[in-house]
Design an enzyme around this catalytic site. Structure first.
Site, PDB file in Angstrom:
ATOM      1  CD  GLU A  41       2.118  -4.271   9.982  1.00  0.00           C
ATOM      2  OE1 GLU A  41       2.147  -3.102   9.540  1.00  0.00           O
ATOM      3  OE2 GLU A  41       1.067  -4.889  10.244  1.00  0.00           O
ATOM      4  NE  ARG A  70      -9.066  -5.558 -20.256  1.00  0.00           N
ATOM      5  CZ  ARG A  70      -9.027  -4.373 -20.871  1.00  0.00           C
ATOM      6  NH1 ARG A  70      -8.030  -3.539 -20.682  1.00  0.00           N
ATOM      7  NH2 ARG A  70     -10.000  -4.032 -21.697  1.00  0.00           N
ATOM      8  N   PRO A 125       0.814  -1.223   0.000  1.00  0.00           N
ATOM      9  CG  PRO A 125      -0.223  -1.197   2.087  1.00  0.00           C
ATOM     10  CD  PRO A 125       0.551  -2.069   1.169  1.00  0.00           C
ATOM     11  CG  ASP A 128      -9.781  -0.462 -21.913  1.00  0.00           C
ATOM     12  OD1 ASP A 128     -10.873  -0.937 -22.252  1.00  0.00           O
ATOM     13  OD2 ASP A 128      -8.764  -1.131 -21.716  1.00  0.00           O
TER      14      ASP A 128
HETATM   15 CL1  6GU Z   1      -0.345  -3.733  -3.457  1.00  0.00          CL
HETATM   16  N1  6GU Z   1      -0.921  -4.508  -1.003  1.00  0.00           N
HETATM   17  C1  6GU Z   1      -1.615  -4.409   0.135  1.00  0.00           C
HETATM   18  N2  6GU Z   1      -1.354  -5.246   1.129  1.00  0.00           N
HETATM   19  N3  6GU Z   1      -2.574  -3.509   0.334  1.00  0.00           N
HETATM   20  C2  6GU Z   1      -2.819  -2.692  -0.676  1.00  0.00           C
HETATM   21  C3  6GU Z   1      -2.145  -2.738  -1.886  1.00  0.00           C
HETATM   22  C4  6GU Z   1      -1.188  -3.666  -2.013  1.00  0.00           C
HETATM   23  N4  6GU Z   1      -2.620  -1.777  -2.694  1.00  0.00           N
HETATM   24  C5  6GU Z   1      -3.562  -1.171  -1.998  1.00  0.00           C
HETATM   25  N5  6GU Z   1      -3.680  -1.709  -0.783  1.00  0.00           N
END
Ligand code: 6GU
Length: 259
Positions: free
Chosen positions: A113, A155, A86, A170
């Site tokens: 983590e 895709r 994230p 798209d």
């Molecule tokens: Cl790539 N991994 C995780 N664990 N949470 C996320 C993410 C990735 N992208 C958004 N939230």
């Protein structure tokens, strides 16, 4: 394209047997190889994580296990390493297009983590490494994010989509209606539960259909994605577009109004 995925939950990737991606694999367009990270853990418990230095909640994935895993999987070559997290750079259509040009991707799925940061530092000198996020929310692990990325990239590979035009049209595709999302679509019957298909779509008038679709794209973008609407390039807007935006009580950025 060769695609390796290392995870403690390789069974998460069962959906890659299905649909467009499954067919691409059968045809050999996509060579997907799944790997169980614990195969590179050597203690009896197959430990892959440990407590974080400096304290704090949760566990961190151990560098030695990841190092052996990546050395083995990447042996004899240098794939582009993608680490879902994230805290990574945003995954978007542009990055999907870029990744679709690569011959070999290696996805390293963290849980807990995350992965000890020295792993990314180590491989950065040997291969392109990107930490990538699929959006502003937190998943329990990178597996679902990798499914998202594999589908978005897969895709785009030549021959994966039935209709070659589909990927060009798209929302977000470079060169499509830039910064506009796509409008609504309809098929038969012409009336369903009293809801009519907009008459213009049945008119056979291609010019009017194109104009209507653009109007609907603008309406939807203003309603659902105001930040995209705010970033519209005035150079791409004609008089009709500007009038519609005015009707929608939508104002361009002050610097754009002068144009
Ligand atoms: Cl790539 N991994 C995780 N664990 N949470 C996320 C993410 C990735 N992208 C958004 N939230």
């Amino acid at each position: 394209m060769r695609l390796d995925i290392i995870s403690i939950f390789p069974e998460y990737f069962a959906p890659l047997d299905v649909s467009l991606i499954g067919k691409a694999r059968e045809r050999g367009t996509l060579d997907v190889r799944l790997h169980q990270l614990r195969e590179w853990a050597h203690d009896v418990h197959k430990t892959v994580d440990d407590t974080p230095y400096g304290g704090g909640p949760g566990m961190v994935m151990k560098p030695e296990v990841w190092g052996e895993a990546i050395d083995t999987v990447a042996e004899g070559g240098s794939p582009r390493l993608i680490v879902p997290t994230p805290s990574g750079r945003p995954f978007d259509q542009e990055l999907a297009q870029e990744l679709a040009q690569e011959p070999w991707l290696l996805f390293a799925c963290g849980r807990y983590e995350g992965i000890d940061s020295r792993v990314m530092a180590e491989y950065s000198s040997r291969m392109r490494v990107d930490e990538v996020s699929i959006g502003d929310y937190v998943l329990a692990g990178g597996e679902v994010a990798v499914l998202v990325m594999v589908e978005a990239v897969g895709r785009l590979l030549p021959g994966v989509l039935g209709n070659a035009q589909s990927a060009v049209d798209d929302s977000f595709a470079p060169g499509s209606m830039q910064n506009l999302v796509e409008g609504p679509v309809y098929t038969k019957p012409p009336v369903w539960r009293g809801h009519e298909v907009p008459a213009v779509l049945l008119s056979g008038h291609h010019g009017k259909v194109a104009r209507w679709r653009r109007d609907e794209a603008i309406r939807r973008t203003v309603r659902n994605r105001p930040e995209l609407a705010a970033a519209l390039d005035p150079e791409t807007l004609d008089k009709h577009d500007r009038k519609l935006l005015e009707e929608l009580a939508f104002r361009l950025q002050p610097e754009d109004v002068a144009n």
